[in-house]
Design an enzyme around this catalytic site. Structure first.
Site, PDB file in Angstrom:
ATOM      1  N   ASN A 210      64.757  81.300   9.863  1.00  0.00           N
ATOM      2  CA  ASN A 210      64.352  82.064   8.178  1.00  0.00           C
ATOM      3  C   ASN A 210      64.951  83.259   8.041  1.00  0.00           C
ATOM      4  OD1 ASN A 210      62.836  84.121   9.934  1.00  0.00           O
ATOM      5  ND2 ASN A 210      61.646  82.395  11.188  1.00  0.00           N
ATOM      6  N   ASP A 279      57.804  77.803  13.449  1.00  0.00           N
ATOM      7  CA  ASP A 279      56.682  76.635  13.949  1.00  0.00           C
ATOM      8  C   ASP A 279      56.798  75.178  15.340  1.00  0.00           C
ATOM      9  OD1 ASP A 279      54.842  78.699  12.778  1.00  0.00           O
ATOM     10  OD2 ASP A 279      55.115  78.027  11.119  1.00  0.00           O
ATOM     11  N   LYS A 289      78.468  68.819  19.567  1.00  0.00           N
ATOM     12  CA  LYS A 289      77.732  69.173  18.128  1.00  0.00           C
ATOM     13  C   LYS A 289      78.329  67.853  17.159  1.00  0.00           C
ATOM     14  CE  LYS A 289      80.471  70.602  14.184  1.00  0.00           C
ATOM     15  NZ  LYS A 289      82.342  71.227  13.186  1.00  0.00           N
ATOM     16  N   ASP A 306      52.332  79.478  19.954  1.00  0.00           N
ATOM     17  CA  ASP A 306      51.775  79.811  19.047  1.00  0.00           C
ATOM     18  C   ASP A 306      52.075  81.105  19.852  1.00  0.00           C
ATOM     19  OD1 ASP A 306      50.516  82.293  17.417  1.00  0.00           O
ATOM     20  OD2 ASP A 306      49.798  80.526  16.135  1.00  0.00           O
ATOM     21  N   ILE A 307      52.632  82.330  20.025  1.00  0.00           N
ATOM     22  CA  ILE A 307      52.503  83.571  21.194  1.00  0.00           C
ATOM     23  C   ILE A 307      51.792  83.768  21.037  1.00  0.00           C
ATOM     24  CG2 ILE A 307      54.066  85.082  21.690  1.00  0.00           C
ATOM     25  CD1 ILE A 307      56.639  83.514  20.126  1.00  0.00           C
ATOM     26  N   PHE A 323      50.299  89.038  11.865  1.00  0.00           N
ATOM     27  CA  PHE A 323      50.355  88.933  10.184  1.00  0.00           C
ATOM     28  C   PHE A 323      50.685  87.854   9.622  1.00  0.00           C
ATOM     29  CE2 PHE A 323      52.993  93.083   9.122  1.00  0.00           C
ATOM     30  CZ  PHE A 323      52.492  93.847   9.907  1.00  0.00           C
ATOM     31  N   LYS A 337      43.302  82.834  10.134  1.00  0.00           N
ATOM     32  CA  LYS A 337      44.488  82.933  11.334  1.00  0.00           C
ATOM     33  C   LYS A 337      42.973  84.193  11.904  1.00  0.00           C
ATOM     34  CE  LYS A 337      48.121  81.790   9.007  1.00  0.00           C
ATOM     35  NZ  LYS A 337      49.543  82.039   8.005  1.00  0.00           N
ATOM     36  N   LYS A 341      43.143  82.550  15.620  1.00  0.00           N
ATOM     37  CA  LYS A 341      43.703  83.471  16.985  1.00  0.00           C
ATOM     38  C   LYS A 341      43.006  84.201  18.038  1.00  0.00           C
ATOM     39  CE  LYS A 341      48.021  82.245  14.315  1.00  0.00           C
ATOM     40  NZ  LYS A 341      49.619  82.309  14.254  1.00  0.00           N
TER      41      LYS A 341
HETATM   42  O1  C5P Z   1      50.379  80.566  11.798  1.00  0.00           O
HETATM   43  P1  C5P Z   1      51.012  81.503  11.085  1.00  0.00           P
HETATM   44  O2  C5P Z   1      53.055  81.353  11.520  1.00  0.00           O
HETATM   45  O3  C5P Z   1      51.138  81.680   9.529  1.00  0.00           O
HETATM   46  O4  C5P Z   1      50.911  83.027  11.840  1.00  0.00           O
HETATM   47  C1  C5P Z   1      51.427  84.315  11.369  1.00  0.00           C
HETATM   48  C2  C5P Z   1      51.262  85.202  12.829  1.00  0.00           C
HETATM   49  O5  C5P Z   1      51.266  84.556  14.072  1.00  0.00           O
HETATM   50  C3  C5P Z   1      52.161  86.635  12.676  1.00  0.00           C
HETATM   51  O6  C5P Z   1      51.749  87.485  13.060  1.00  0.00           O
HETATM   52  C4  C5P Z   1      53.409  85.514  14.254  1.00  0.00           C
HETATM   53  O7  C5P Z   1      53.888  86.683  14.608  1.00  0.00           O
HETATM   54  C5  C5P Z   1      52.682  85.174  14.993  1.00  0.00           C
HETATM   55  N1  C5P Z   1      53.091  83.670  15.018  1.00  0.00           N
HETATM   56  C6  C5P Z   1      53.811  83.766  16.584  1.00  0.00           C
HETATM   57  N2  C5P Z   1      53.789  82.854  17.221  1.00  0.00           N
HETATM   58  C7  C5P Z   1      54.210  81.345  17.028  1.00  0.00           C
HETATM   59  C8  C5P Z   1      54.000  81.304  15.451  1.00  0.00           C
HETATM   60  C9  C5P Z   1      53.467  82.560  14.908  1.00  0.00           C
HETATM   61  O8  C5P Z   1      53.185  84.694  17.366  1.00  0.00           O
HETATM   62  N3  C5P Z   1      54.718  80.392  17.287  1.00  0.00           N
END
Ligand code: C5P
Length: 401
Positions: A210, A279, A289, A306-307, A323, A337, A341
Protein backbone atom coordinates in the site's frame (compact mmCIF):
# COMPACT_ATOMS: atom_id res chain seq x y z
CA UNK A 1 18.49 9.19 37.83
CA UNK A 2 19.23 11.60 35.01
CA UNK A 3 21.77 10.28 32.51
CA UNK A 4 23.17 11.05 29.08
CA UNK A 5 23.42 7.56 27.56
CA UNK A 6 23.71 7.66 23.79
CA UNK A 7 23.81 11.45 23.78
CA UNK A 8 26.33 13.32 21.65
CA UNK A 9 27.55 16.49 23.29
CA UNK A 10 29.72 19.15 21.73
CA UNK A 11 31.40 21.16 24.47
CA UNK A 12 32.62 24.60 23.42
CA UNK A 13 35.29 26.12 25.63
CA UNK A 14 36.08 29.82 25.37
CA UNK A 15 38.95 31.82 26.80
CA UNK A 16 38.46 32.56 30.47
CA UNK A 17 40.17 31.38 33.62
CA UNK A 18 37.20 29.05 34.25
CA UNK A 19 38.36 27.04 31.21
CA UNK A 20 40.31 24.81 33.60
CA UNK A 21 36.95 23.61 35.00
CA UNK A 22 36.00 22.32 31.53
CA UNK A 23 38.27 19.34 32.13
CA UNK A 24 36.11 18.31 35.07
CA UNK A 25 32.97 18.99 33.03
CA UNK A 26 34.13 16.63 30.26
CA UNK A 27 34.73 13.95 32.88
CA UNK A 28 31.30 14.42 34.44
CA UNK A 29 29.50 14.35 31.08
CA UNK A 30 31.31 11.14 30.16
CA UNK A 31 30.45 9.65 33.53
CA UNK A 32 26.75 10.28 32.80
CA UNK A 33 27.16 8.32 29.56
CA UNK A 34 27.65 11.04 26.93
CA UNK A 35 30.02 10.96 23.98
CA UNK A 36 31.81 14.32 24.15
CA UNK A 37 33.67 16.25 21.46
CA UNK A 38 35.38 19.47 22.42
CA UNK A 39 35.78 22.69 20.46
CA UNK A 40 38.27 25.19 21.89
CA UNK A 41 38.54 28.83 20.90
CA UNK A 42 42.02 30.25 20.42
CA UNK A 43 41.74 32.15 23.73
CA UNK A 44 40.84 29.05 25.73
CA UNK A 45 44.07 27.36 24.66
CA UNK A 46 45.97 29.97 26.68
CA UNK A 47 44.30 28.57 29.81
CA UNK A 48 44.18 24.82 29.22
CA UNK A 49 45.75 22.62 26.54
CA UNK A 50 43.81 20.73 23.89
CA UNK A 51 45.78 17.64 24.92
CA UNK A 52 44.11 17.61 28.34
CA UNK A 53 40.62 17.75 26.86
CA UNK A 54 41.54 15.25 24.15
CA UNK A 55 42.72 12.76 26.78
CA UNK A 56 39.55 13.20 28.83
CA UNK A 57 37.08 13.19 25.93
CA UNK A 58 38.83 10.45 23.99
CA UNK A 59 38.57 12.44 20.75
CA UNK A 60 40.87 14.95 19.04
CA UNK A 61 39.92 18.49 20.06
CA UNK A 62 38.56 20.75 17.33
CA UNK A 63 40.17 24.17 17.19
CA UNK A 64 40.11 25.58 13.65
CA UNK A 65 37.38 26.42 11.22
CA UNK A 66 39.72 26.56 8.27
CA UNK A 67 41.84 23.50 8.92
CA UNK A 68 41.66 21.29 5.83
CA UNK A 69 42.85 18.19 7.74
CA UNK A 70 40.28 18.60 10.50
CA UNK A 71 37.53 19.18 7.97
CA UNK A 72 38.46 15.90 6.31
CA UNK A 73 37.69 14.16 9.60
CA UNK A 74 34.64 15.61 11.28
CA UNK A 75 34.10 19.02 9.70
CA UNK A 76 32.08 21.85 11.18
CA UNK A 77 28.82 20.78 9.53
CA UNK A 78 29.23 17.15 10.62
CA UNK A 79 29.98 18.32 14.16
CA UNK A 80 26.90 20.54 14.09
CA UNK A 81 24.75 17.62 12.90
CA UNK A 82 26.34 15.12 15.26
CA UNK A 83 25.49 17.16 18.36
CA UNK A 84 22.38 16.41 20.41
CA UNK A 85 23.36 19.29 22.67
CA UNK A 86 25.88 22.11 22.45
CA UNK A 87 27.25 23.22 25.81
CA UNK A 88 29.42 26.32 25.96
CA UNK A 89 31.31 26.45 29.24
CA UNK A 90 32.81 28.79 30.04
CA UNK A 91 31.17 31.38 27.81
CA UNK A 92 33.06 34.68 28.04
CA UNK A 93 31.44 38.10 27.59
CA UNK A 94 32.93 38.19 24.11
CA UNK A 95 31.48 34.79 23.24
CA UNK A 96 28.00 35.84 24.45
CA UNK A 97 28.29 38.95 22.27
CA UNK A 98 29.31 36.91 19.24
CA UNK A 99 26.51 34.39 19.81
CA UNK A 100 23.95 37.17 20.25
CA UNK A 101 25.00 38.90 17.04
CA UNK A 102 25.05 35.63 15.09
CA UNK A 103 28.70 35.83 14.13
CA UNK A 104 30.49 32.84 12.65
CA UNK A 105 34.09 34.00 12.95
CA UNK A 106 35.55 30.87 14.49
CA UNK A 107 34.72 27.17 14.70
CA UNK A 108 32.68 27.40 17.90
CA UNK A 109 30.38 30.23 16.80
CA UNK A 110 30.01 28.62 13.36
CA UNK A 111 28.92 25.31 14.89
CA UNK A 112 26.58 27.22 17.23
CA UNK A 113 24.87 28.71 14.17
CA UNK A 114 24.93 25.53 12.13
CA UNK A 115 23.45 23.17 14.72
CA UNK A 116 19.79 22.50 15.32
CA UNK A 117 20.64 21.03 18.72
CA UNK A 118 19.61 22.82 21.91
CA UNK A 119 22.27 24.98 23.55
CA UNK A 120 23.26 25.28 27.19
CA UNK A 121 25.53 28.21 27.96
CA UNK A 122 27.48 28.74 31.21
CA UNK A 123 28.74 32.33 31.35
CA UNK A 124 31.90 33.17 33.28
CA UNK A 125 33.46 36.61 33.55
CA UNK A 126 34.36 39.44 35.87
CA UNK A 127 31.34 40.62 37.87
CA UNK A 128 31.44 44.11 36.35
CA UNK A 129 31.53 42.67 32.82
CA UNK A 130 28.51 40.49 33.73
CA UNK A 131 26.64 43.54 35.06
CA UNK A 132 27.42 45.68 32.02
CA UNK A 133 24.25 46.58 30.08
CA UNK A 134 25.84 45.29 26.86
CA UNK A 135 26.23 41.80 28.38
CA UNK A 136 22.74 42.00 29.92
CA UNK A 137 21.28 42.81 26.53
CA UNK A 138 23.19 39.93 24.89
CA UNK A 139 21.90 37.56 27.57
CA UNK A 140 18.33 38.79 26.98
CA UNK A 141 18.76 38.16 23.24
CA UNK A 142 20.02 34.62 23.84
CA UNK A 143 17.14 33.97 26.27
CA UNK A 144 14.63 35.20 23.72
CA UNK A 145 16.02 32.64 21.24
CA UNK A 146 15.40 29.81 23.69
CA UNK A 147 19.07 29.29 24.51
CA UNK A 148 19.35 27.98 28.08
CA UNK A 149 21.78 29.77 30.39
CA UNK A 150 23.09 28.25 33.57
CA UNK A 151 24.73 30.50 36.17
CA UNK A 152 26.84 32.43 36.69
CA UNK A 153 27.29 31.78 40.39
CA UNK A 154 28.27 34.50 42.83
CA UNK A 155 31.34 34.57 45.01
CA UNK A 156 34.96 35.47 45.06
CA UNK A 157 36.48 35.73 41.61
CA UNK A 158 39.93 34.90 40.28
CA UNK A 159 40.54 38.64 39.79
CA UNK A 160 39.79 39.34 43.48
CA UNK A 161 36.33 40.88 42.91
CA UNK A 162 33.30 39.47 44.66
CA UNK A 163 29.98 39.12 42.82
CA UNK A 164 28.19 37.24 40.04
CA UNK A 165 30.36 35.87 37.27
CA UNK A 166 31.82 32.54 38.42
CA UNK A 167 31.13 29.63 36.10
CA UNK A 168 28.52 27.25 37.48
CA UNK A 169 30.01 24.10 38.99
CA UNK A 170 30.63 21.32 36.40
CA UNK A 171 28.39 18.92 38.36
CA UNK A 172 25.47 21.32 38.09
CA UNK A 173 26.10 21.89 34.37
CA UNK A 174 26.25 18.14 33.70
CA UNK A 175 23.04 17.57 35.69
CA UNK A 176 21.29 20.41 33.83
CA UNK A 177 22.37 18.83 30.54
CA UNK A 178 20.95 15.46 31.58
CA UNK A 179 17.74 17.08 32.82
CA UNK A 180 17.19 18.57 29.33
CA UNK A 181 16.70 15.03 28.04
CA UNK A 182 14.70 13.51 30.87
CA UNK A 183 12.07 16.08 31.53
CA UNK A 184 9.70 14.64 28.98
CA UNK A 185 6.24 13.25 29.61
CA UNK A 186 7.37 9.73 28.63
CA UNK A 187 10.61 9.78 30.64
CA UNK A 188 11.75 6.22 31.33
CA UNK A 189 8.97 4.59 29.25
CA UNK A 190 9.77 1.89 26.67
CA UNK A 191 7.85 2.47 23.49
CA UNK A 192 7.39 0.21 20.46
CA UNK A 193 5.93 1.75 17.29
CA UNK A 194 5.02 -0.09 14.09
CA UNK A 195 5.29 2.05 10.96
CA UNK A 196 5.11 1.98 7.19
CA UNK A 197 3.52 -0.59 4.88
CA UNK A 198 4.05 -4.33 4.72
CA UNK A 199 4.78 -6.26 1.54
CA UNK A 200 3.16 -9.62 0.93
CA UNK A 201 5.02 -11.61 -1.68
CA UNK A 202 3.18 -13.12 -4.65
CA UNK A 203 6.25 -14.59 -6.28
CA UNK A 204 10.00 -13.84 -6.12
CA UNK A 205 9.55 -10.44 -7.82
CA UNK A 206 6.03 -9.22 -7.00
CA UNK A 207 4.19 -8.23 -3.87
CA UNK A 208 0.96 -6.69 -2.56
CA UNK A 209 1.43 -3.48 -0.60
CA UNK A 210 0.00 0.00 0.00
CA UNK A 211 0.97 3.67 -0.16
CA UNK A 212 1.89 4.18 3.49
CA UNK A 213 4.97 6.43 3.67
CA UNK A 214 5.73 5.70 7.33
CA UNK A 215 5.95 9.44 8.04
CA UNK A 216 3.43 9.43 10.89
CA UNK A 217 5.07 6.50 12.70
CA UNK A 218 8.54 8.01 12.29
CA UNK A 219 7.29 11.40 13.55
CA UNK A 220 5.81 9.62 16.58
CA UNK A 221 9.12 7.85 17.23
CA UNK A 222 10.98 11.18 17.17
CA UNK A 223 8.38 12.82 19.44
CA UNK A 224 8.53 9.90 21.89
CA UNK A 225 12.33 10.19 22.06
CA UNK A 226 11.99 13.93 22.70
CA UNK A 227 9.53 13.07 25.47
CA UNK A 228 12.20 10.97 27.18
CA UNK A 229 11.17 7.46 26.04
CA UNK A 230 13.42 4.73 24.70
CA UNK A 231 11.90 3.86 21.36
CA UNK A 232 11.97 0.91 18.98
CA UNK A 233 10.48 1.29 15.52
CA UNK A 234 9.31 -1.89 13.84
CA UNK A 235 9.37 -0.61 10.31
CA UNK A 236 8.10 -1.86 7.01
CA UNK A 237 9.99 -0.77 3.87
CA UNK A 238 10.08 3.06 3.76
CA UNK A 239 12.39 5.76 2.42
CA UNK A 240 12.92 7.59 5.68
CA UNK A 241 15.97 8.19 7.85
CA UNK A 242 15.81 6.65 11.31
CA UNK A 243 15.20 9.42 13.87
CA UNK A 244 18.04 9.94 16.36
CA UNK A 245 18.21 7.55 19.34
CA UNK A 246 15.59 5.23 17.89
CA UNK A 247 16.30 1.51 17.54
CA UNK A 248 14.93 0.32 14.22
CA UNK A 249 13.93 -3.22 13.39
CA UNK A 250 13.32 -3.64 9.66
CA UNK A 251 10.64 -6.07 8.54
CA UNK A 252 8.92 -6.76 5.25
CA UNK A 253 5.78 -8.84 5.70
CA UNK A 254 2.91 -8.72 8.20
CA UNK A 255 4.12 -12.03 9.64
CA UNK A 256 7.59 -10.58 10.26
CA UNK A 257 6.09 -7.45 11.81
CA UNK A 258 3.99 -9.62 14.12
CA UNK A 259 6.97 -11.69 15.19
CA UNK A 260 9.18 -8.64 15.83
CA UNK A 261 6.42 -6.87 17.78
CA UNK A 262 5.65 -9.84 20.02
CA UNK A 263 9.36 -10.37 20.70
CA UNK A 264 9.58 -6.79 22.01
CA UNK A 265 6.61 -7.06 24.39
CA UNK A 266 8.54 -8.10 27.51
CA UNK A 267 10.25 -4.68 27.41
CA UNK A 268 7.37 -2.52 26.27
CA UNK A 269 5.22 -0.07 28.26
CA UNK A 270 3.48 1.52 25.29
CA UNK A 271 2.67 -0.02 21.89
CA UNK A 272 1.58 2.27 19.08
CA UNK A 273 0.41 0.53 15.92
CA UNK A 274 0.88 3.04 13.16
CA UNK A 275 1.74 0.60 10.38
CA UNK A 276 -0.55 0.02 7.43
CA UNK A 277 -0.44 -3.75 7.74
CA UNK A 278 -1.77 -5.87 4.88
CA UNK A 279 -5.05 -7.48 5.92
CA UNK A 280 -4.60 -10.31 3.42
CA UNK A 281 -1.65 -12.13 1.93
CA UNK A 282 -1.43 -14.59 -0.97
CA UNK A 283 -2.32 -18.07 0.23
CA UNK A 284 0.76 -19.42 -1.48
CA UNK A 285 3.92 -17.67 -2.66
CA UNK A 286 4.90 -18.94 -6.10
CA UNK A 287 8.45 -20.26 -6.07
CA UNK A 288 9.06 -18.98 -9.56
CA UNK A 289 7.97 -15.81 -11.33
CA UNK A 290 4.33 -16.08 -12.37
CA UNK A 291 4.03 -16.12 -16.16
CA UNK A 292 1.38 -14.21 -18.00
CA UNK A 293 -1.06 -16.30 -20.00
CA UNK A 294 -4.81 -16.25 -19.54
CA UNK A 295 -6.64 -12.89 -19.77
CA UNK A 296 -7.86 -13.31 -16.22
CA UNK A 297 -6.30 -14.70 -13.14
CA UNK A 298 -7.59 -15.17 -9.63
CA UNK A 299 -5.50 -14.74 -6.55
CA UNK A 300 -6.45 -16.57 -3.43
CA UNK A 301 -5.71 -14.58 -0.28
CA UNK A 302 -5.81 -15.35 3.41
CA UNK A 303 -6.16 -13.04 6.40
CA UNK A 304 -3.04 -11.91 8.19
CA UNK A 305 -2.95 -11.85 11.98
CA UNK A 306 -4.02 -8.53 13.49
CA UNK A 307 -0.78 -7.47 15.21
CA UNK A 308 -2.38 -4.83 17.39
CA UNK A 309 -5.16 -7.14 18.57
CA UNK A 310 -2.57 -9.84 19.31
CA UNK A 311 -0.54 -7.36 21.39
CA UNK A 312 -3.53 -6.13 23.37
CA UNK A 313 -4.66 -9.72 24.02
CA UNK A 314 -1.25 -10.79 25.25
CA UNK A 315 -0.79 -11.43 28.99
CA UNK A 316 2.04 -8.86 28.89
CA UNK A 317 -0.16 -6.27 27.17
CA UNK A 318 1.25 -2.76 27.42
CA UNK A 319 -0.76 0.45 26.95
CA UNK A 320 -2.04 0.04 23.38
CA UNK A 321 -2.79 2.73 20.82
CA UNK A 322 -4.10 2.00 17.35
CA UNK A 323 -4.76 4.00 14.23
CA UNK A 324 -7.89 3.88 12.12
CA UNK A 325 -7.75 5.19 8.57
CA UNK A 326 -11.38 5.72 7.54
CA UNK A 327 -13.11 7.23 4.55
CA UNK A 328 -16.54 7.71 6.19
CA UNK A 329 -18.37 7.27 9.48
CA UNK A 330 -15.04 7.91 11.17
CA UNK A 331 -16.25 7.90 14.79
CA UNK A 332 -18.41 4.76 14.48
CA UNK A 333 -15.66 2.68 12.85
CA UNK A 334 -12.92 4.04 15.12
CA UNK A 335 -14.90 3.32 18.29
CA UNK A 336 -15.74 -0.12 16.93
CA UNK A 337 -12.02 -0.91 16.54
CA UNK A 338 -11.23 0.54 19.95
CA UNK A 339 -13.63 -1.98 21.45
CA UNK A 340 -12.99 -5.02 19.23
CA UNK A 341 -9.22 -4.75 19.54
CA UNK A 342 -9.47 -3.89 23.24
CA UNK A 343 -7.32 -0.76 22.99
CA UNK A 344 -6.66 2.09 25.36
CA UNK A 345 -6.82 4.70 22.59
CA UNK A 346 -7.39 4.94 18.85
CA UNK A 347 -6.27 7.71 16.50
CA UNK A 348 -8.67 8.14 13.60
CA UNK A 349 -7.99 10.01 10.41
CA UNK A 350 -10.15 10.64 7.42
CA UNK A 351 -8.14 9.33 4.46
CA UNK A 352 -10.73 10.54 1.95
CA UNK A 353 -9.14 13.99 2.42
CA UNK A 354 -6.01 14.02 0.21
CA UNK A 355 -4.51 17.08 1.95
CA UNK A 356 -3.81 14.86 4.95
CA UNK A 357 -2.95 11.22 5.52
CA UNK A 358 -0.83 8.66 3.73
CA UNK A 359 1.87 10.45 1.73
CA UNK A 360 1.21 13.96 2.96
CA UNK A 361 3.40 15.83 5.47
CA UNK A 362 0.24 16.96 7.26
CA UNK A 363 -2.42 15.19 9.20
CA UNK A 364 -5.56 15.90 11.22
CA UNK A 365 -6.93 13.32 13.62
CA UNK A 366 -9.53 12.61 16.25
CA UNK A 367 -8.37 10.52 19.18
CA UNK A 368 -10.91 8.30 20.96
CA UNK A 369 -10.66 6.48 24.25
CA UNK A 370 -13.42 4.63 26.10
CA UNK A 371 -14.90 7.68 27.83
CA UNK A 372 -13.69 10.61 25.79
CA UNK A 373 -12.22 12.00 22.61
CA UNK A 374 -10.14 14.92 21.36
CA UNK A 375 -9.73 16.38 17.89
CA UNK A 376 -6.29 17.55 16.75
CA UNK A 377 -6.83 19.91 13.81
CA UNK A 378 -4.66 19.90 10.65
CA UNK A 379 -0.97 20.42 11.37
CA UNK A 380 2.36 18.92 10.33
CA UNK A 381 2.82 15.25 11.22
CA UNK A 382 5.64 16.30 13.59
CA UNK A 383 3.25 18.62 15.39
CA UNK A 384 0.42 16.07 15.51
CA UNK A 385 2.93 13.51 16.80
CA UNK A 386 3.98 15.78 19.68
CA UNK A 387 0.34 16.41 20.62
CA UNK A 388 -0.45 12.70 20.43
CA UNK A 389 2.47 11.81 22.68
CA UNK A 390 1.29 14.37 25.25
CA UNK A 391 -2.26 13.03 25.11
CA UNK A 392 -1.12 9.40 25.34
CA UNK A 393 1.12 10.22 28.32
CA UNK A 394 -1.82 11.89 30.08
CA UNK A 395 -4.05 8.85 29.51
CA UNK A 396 -1.30 6.45 30.61
CA UNK A 397 -0.85 8.41 33.81
CA UNK A 398 -4.60 8.57 34.41
CA UNK A 399 -4.80 4.78 34.12
CA UNK A 400 -3.38 4.54 37.66
CA UNK A 401 -1.26 1.40 37.36
O1 C5P B 1 -8.70 -2.94 11.43
P1 C5P B 1 -7.79 -1.92 10.82
O2 C5P B 1 -6.77 -2.52 9.89
O3 C5P B 1 -8.46 -0.73 10.23
O4 C5P B 1 -7.01 -1.35 12.10
C1 C5P B 1 -5.98 -0.44 11.96
C2 C5P B 1 -5.10 -0.55 13.17
O5 C5P B 1 -4.73 -1.90 13.42
C3 C5P B 1 -3.79 0.17 12.97
O6 C5P B 1 -3.34 0.61 14.21
C4 C5P B 1 -2.90 -0.93 12.39
O7 C5P B 1 -1.54 -0.67 12.60
C5 C5P B 1 -3.36 -2.14 13.17
N1 C5P B 1 -3.26 -3.41 12.44
C6 C5P B 1 -2.34 -4.36 12.86
N2 C5P B 1 -2.24 -5.56 12.22
C7 C5P B 1 -3.04 -5.85 11.17
C8 C5P B 1 -3.98 -4.90 10.73
C9 C5P B 1 -4.06 -3.68 11.39
O8 C5P B 1 -1.59 -4.09 13.82
N3 C5P B 1 -2.91 -7.02 10.57
Amino acid sequence: MAHLFNRNIVLGVSGGIAAYKSAELVRQLKELGADVRVIMTRGSQEFITPLTLQALSGHPVHTDLLDADAELGMGHIELARWADLLIIAPATADLLARLASGRADDLLTTVALATAAPKLVAPAMNQQMWRDPATASNVATLNSRGIALIGPASGEQACGDVGPGRMEQPTNIAQAAAALFTRGVLAGQRVVITAGPTREALDPVRYLSNHSSGKMGYALAAAAVDAGASVTLVSGPVHLATPGHVTRVDVTSAAEMLEASLALLPACDLFIACAAVADYRPLAIAQQKLKKGAMRMTLELERTTDILAAVSASPQAPFTVGFAAETHDVERYARGKLEQKNLHMIVANDVSDTAIGFNSDNNAVIVFWPDGHQALPAASKANIARQLITLIAQRMEGRGD
